[in-house]
Scaffold this active site. Structure first.
Site: not given
Ligand code: PLP
Length: 431
Positions: A69, A71, A215, A241, A244, A250
């Site tokens: 974890y 954060e 984008d 992204t 692609k 991903r």
């Protein structure tokens, strides 16, 4: 040896230790994964947004980082035990900045859509006007679809493409910007096969005092390999992204100048996301490392050459290729001239083992096919194979070849160019 995952392993290849563990513990899921590996190996992946990642990327995704974890950001986490993942995230950030020449990179967005959401959150307020490519012209759901947060929280105005040429009309973009005075101008598309004129978008944004948000999910891999112009020098915020053409895991990222760094970071965490996915961030770092190699640059040039060969042959076979060709990995084709409709075409092609998407076309209400060459190029296919695929395509669409004969053609190609073959000799580093 990198861990070899079933998805990039030639169908006939040996199992890795990971596969054996999964088979022993959960044969049901192992069988489902094996079926997908087989599907990817025996059909042709022409979905423009897909690619095959390297075994090294998959090894990072399947690493113990998946247990952590984290954060917050490196050096400022809400959890203990982050000293190692901090190094990994700093490495990913440094590689992204170097690869794209950006002052700041946020590598935490879980997906392209999450990156766009955070970019809007960084510079916009609900109710602001945003000018973006209209969805029927090739805008993404996050560019104002009524079924997406973007369409509900912002007031989107859409620019289109010329219905005849399929090309963007920058004078129309400028006129709409002057009329609507948007707070942000968005450039980027899911299906536009040509390079964008980022300098012209910048000029329009400056004229009306708008932020420019690029984008660039689709072309960013080409940008990394030097095969497409970069939005980074022009846009205030660049969303992308990492899958692609870029061939990573991903996920998403945002690049920006130092003046936006703090706003962008706070917009990603804590505003729109929780804990960072450290296994994915490690895999992004691996992909950025791969994308900085001459082999990757050569790969992107072949991706474009392949798309052009595909477009040329489809045109020769009687399909109407939108904009008359392509500058990128994308080919947008109207199958109307062959007397079939988009969805029928897609199901006929799927039965033949040719996997791709249907897509809106510039003429109102029309649907065509959207193809991409990123995955087949990773498999090592070149222009002669693109010509064969395009000829096969047209034969299937015309109904001149039954699905069994077509499947045999596809099997011949995939057995010569299995997924993962490109990575086999070099252990994961090259195209
Ligand atoms: C793919 C894409 C996205 C979304 O990416 P996801 O990872 O599917 O959320 C956003 N914008 C554009 C232009 C895209 O091509």
């Amino acid at each position: 040896m990198p861990v070899t995952h079933a998805a990039t392993r030639p169908a006939s290849g040996a199992d890795s230790a990971d596969d054996a563990v999964l088979r022993g513990q959960d044969p049901e899921m192992a069988e489902i994964l094996a079926a997908e590996s087989e599907r990817q190996a025996v059909t042709l992946q022409l979905i423009a947004a897909e690619n095959f990642t390297s075994p090294a990327v998959l090894a990072a995704l399947g690493s113990p980082f998946a247990n952590k974890y984290a954060e917050g950001y490196p050096g400022a986490r809400h959890h203990g035990g982050c000293e190692i993942v901090d190094v990994a995230e700093r490495t990913a950030i440094d590689r992204a900045r170097a690869l794209f020449g950006a002052e700041h990179a946020n590598v935490q967005p879980h997906s392209g859509s999450s990156a766009v959401l955070a970019a809007y959150a960084a510079v916009l307020r609900p109710g602001d006007t945003v000018l973006a490519m209209a969805l029927p012209a090739g805008g993404h759901l996050t560019h104002g679809s009524p079924s997406n947060f973007s369409g509900r929280w912002f007031d989107f105005v859409g620019y289109g493409v010329d219905p005849e040429s399929g090309l963007l009309d920058m004078e129309q973009v400028r006129a709409l910007a002057r009329t609507h005075r948007p707070k942000a101008l968005v450039c980027g598309s899911i299906s536009y096969p040509r390079h964008l004129d980022y300098a012209a978008f910048r000029d329009i944004a400056d004229e009306v005092g708008a932020y420019l948000i690029a984008d660039a999910a689709h072309p960013m891999g080409l940008v990394a390999g030097g095969s497409a112009p970069s939005p980074v020098p022009y846009a205030d915020l660049v969303c992308a992204t990492t899958h692609k053409v870029l061939r990573g895991p991903r996920g998403g990222m945002i690049l920006c100048g130092t003046q936006y760094a703090e706003r962008v970071d706070r917009a990603v965490f804590p505003f729109t996301q929780g804990g960072a996915q450290m296994h994915t961030i490690a895999a992004k770092a691996v992909a950025f490392g791969e994308a900085a190699t001459p082999a990757f640059a050569a790969y992107t040039r072949q991706v474009v050459a392949n798309a052009q060969a595909l477009a040329d042959t489809l045109t020769a076979e009687g399909l109407n290729v939108v904009t008359g060709g392509t500058d990128t990995h994308l080919v947008l084709a109207d199958v109307g001239p062959l007397g079939v409709e988009g969805r029928t075409a897609r199901s006929r092609l799927a039965a033949a083992g040719l996997v791709l998407d249907t897509c809106a076309l510039p003429h109102p209400g029309a649907r065509g096919l959207r193809l991409g060459t990123a995955a087949v190029t990773t498999q090592g296919m070149r222009e002669p194979e693109m010509v064969r695929i395009a000829v096969l395509f047209a034969a299937v669409l015309r109904g001149g070849l039954d699905s069994r004969a077509a499947r045999a053609e596809v099997a011949e190609l995939t057995s010569r160019f299995p997924p993962g073959a490109a990575f086999a000799e070099v252990g994961g580093g090259a195209a």
